[in-house]
Design an enzyme around this catalytic site. Structure first.
Site, short mmCIF file in Angstrom:
data_model
loop_
_atom_site.label_atom_id
_atom_site.label_comp_id
_atom_site.label_asym_id
_atom_site.label_seq_id
_atom_site.Cartn_x
_atom_site.Cartn_y
_atom_site.Cartn_z
N GLY A 43 -32.38 50.99 7.23
CA GLY A 43 -31.99 49.97 8.20
C GLY A 43 -30.84 49.14 7.65
O GLY A 43 -30.43 49.29 6.50
N LEU A 44 -30.32 48.25 8.45
CA LEU A 44 -29.19 47.41 8.05
C LEU A 44 -29.57 46.46 6.92
O LEU A 44 -30.75 46.18 6.69
CB LEU A 44 -28.71 46.60 9.25
CG LEU A 44 -28.11 47.37 10.43
CD1 LEU A 44 -27.88 46.43 11.60
CD2 LEU A 44 -26.81 48.06 10.03
N GLY A 46 -30.49 43.16 5.38
CA GLY A 46 -31.15 42.02 6.00
C GLY A 46 -32.18 42.38 7.05
O GLY A 46 -32.78 41.50 7.68
N GLY A 48 -35.05 43.75 6.56
CA GLY A 48 -36.42 43.48 6.10
C GLY A 48 -37.01 44.61 5.28
O GLY A 48 -38.21 44.62 4.99
N LYS A 49 -36.18 45.57 4.90
CA LYS A 49 -36.67 46.75 4.17
C LYS A 49 -37.33 46.36 2.85
O LYS A 49 -38.43 46.84 2.53
CB LYS A 49 -35.50 47.72 3.88
CG LYS A 49 -34.78 48.20 5.11
CD LYS A 49 -33.67 49.17 4.76
CE LYS A 49 -32.60 48.56 3.85
NZ LYS A 49 -31.92 47.40 4.45
N THR A 50 -36.65 45.54 2.06
CA THR A 50 -37.18 45.16 0.75
C THR A 50 -38.47 44.37 0.89
O THR A 50 -39.45 44.61 0.17
CB THR A 50 -36.14 44.34 -0.03
OG1 THR A 50 -35.00 45.17 -0.32
CG2 THR A 50 -36.72 43.83 -1.34
N SER A 117 -29.13 53.46 3.39
CA SER A 117 -28.95 54.90 3.65
C SER A 117 -28.39 55.13 5.05
O SER A 117 -29.08 55.64 5.93
CB SER A 117 -30.27 55.66 3.46
OG SER A 117 -31.37 55.01 4.05
#
Length: 336
Positions: A43-44, A46, A48-50, A117
């Protein structure tokens, strides 16, 4: 560097492990069994992936399932610190992570990758790599709109990109190719971190990566409203037994789901596990030191076994439940 077809390592022979995945899984973690896989969060910046990745890692590890997050920024401080953000370097970045994730998964760990990615082709290559090794791969799109990501801008990167201080920033002057068919699409705008994590866990549970005993939910055993009339009529036709007041109390505990993952009174295997180990073992380790069984007389047993059918449980003549596929076994006091 980004050309994956340029193989420079020659005279190399792959060496097979002496330890099987099943054997490794038996000693890794507390839940038993091989659970290696890769959860690929994309995802972009910011999105919320981390945040989701580390929360998912914490959830799994706290329940005895080994997990590890490969985070984009963290990896670029070590393994990939010699890579920039050109299309070629981005491709090489994901190629390396795909290989590392595969090794983690092959080692029996739930590997959670948190990378923008941006290119669909690179993610497809990662999926294919896992497929070649017969390892589960779950692509999860953290689908947060660009304007929300810019509003968050935790690292101040969008502001710099808009000011022209950062070139090739995904979503601003570099494209992000969203997944066509991810295993899960998460929108963080209206969902809490816990809700997002639970959505990921549900995917892993359906794939039998996470055992039901590790999932935080209470499964009630009540008959649904649309089935009530049918089951009620069936209960009045079935052979029945009278149960005691104490039995009704255990029945209430079971029906309200407080003894999950039990789906009814214990079968012999579950009873023996409780007596000897103080836990249930079939769907991962679940503490259960108290046996929940339904005692019946020898006369009732002989009568009910002869019917070979399901059984209605009654208290003072009132129908309370239907016992499906009953199993009768001896109450061996020496095992208590």
């Amino acid at each position: 560097m980004g050309d994956t077809s340029d193989v420079k390592a020659t005279n190399v022979t792959f060496q097979s492990h002496h330890v099987s995945r099943m054997k490794r899984g038996q000693v890794l973690g507390q839940k038993g069994g091989f659970r290696g896989c890769t959860v690929w969060l994309t995802g972009l910046s910011g999105a919320g992936k981390t945040t989701i990745g580390f929360a998912l890692e914490e959830y799994l590890v706290s329940r005895g399932i080994p997990a590890y997050v490969l985070d984009g920024d963290n990896v670029r401080t070590g393994l990939n610190k010699n890579l920039g953000f050109s299309p070629q370097d981005r491709e090489e970045n994901i190629r390396r992570i795909s290989e590392v994730a595969k090794l983690f998964a092959d080692g029996g760990i739930v590997c959670i990758t948190s990378f923008i990615s941006p290119y669909r082709k690179d993610r497809d290559i990662a999926r294919e790599l896992h497929k070649q090794w017969n390892l589960p791969f779950f692509e999860i799109h953290v689908d947060t709109p660009l304007d929300i990501c810019e509003e968050r801008d935790v690292k101040g990167l969008y502001a710099k990109a808009r000011a022209g201080q950062i070139k090739g920033f995904t979503g601003i002057d570099s494209a992000y190719e969203a997944p066509d068919e991810p295993e899960l699409r998460i929108c963080t705008v209206d969902s809490s971190v816990n809700e997002c994590v639970q959505s990921c866990v549900n995917v892993l549970e359906q794939a039998e990566i996470v055992p039901k005993s590790a999932v935080d939910y209470v499964e009630e055993l009540f008959v649904s409203a649309n089935e009530y009339d049918t089951v009620s009529k069936e209960a009045h036709r079935l052979p029945s037994i009278e149960i005691t007041k104490l039995d009704t109390q255990w029945l209430q505990i079971l029906s309200e789901g407080w003894a999950s993952p039990l789906k009814g009174f214990m079968r012999e295997r579950q009873y023996l596990q409780t007596q000897h180990f103080g836990c249930l073992l079939d769907e991962g380790l679940k503490n259960q030191s108290i046996p929940i069984v339904l005692p019946v007389s020898s006369a009732d047993k002989d009568r009910l076994v002869a019917t070979g059918s399901d059984i209605t449980l009654k208290y003072e003549g009132k129908v309370l439940a239907v016992l499906r596929e009953p199993e009768f076994y001896e109450h061996r006091k020496e095992e208590r």
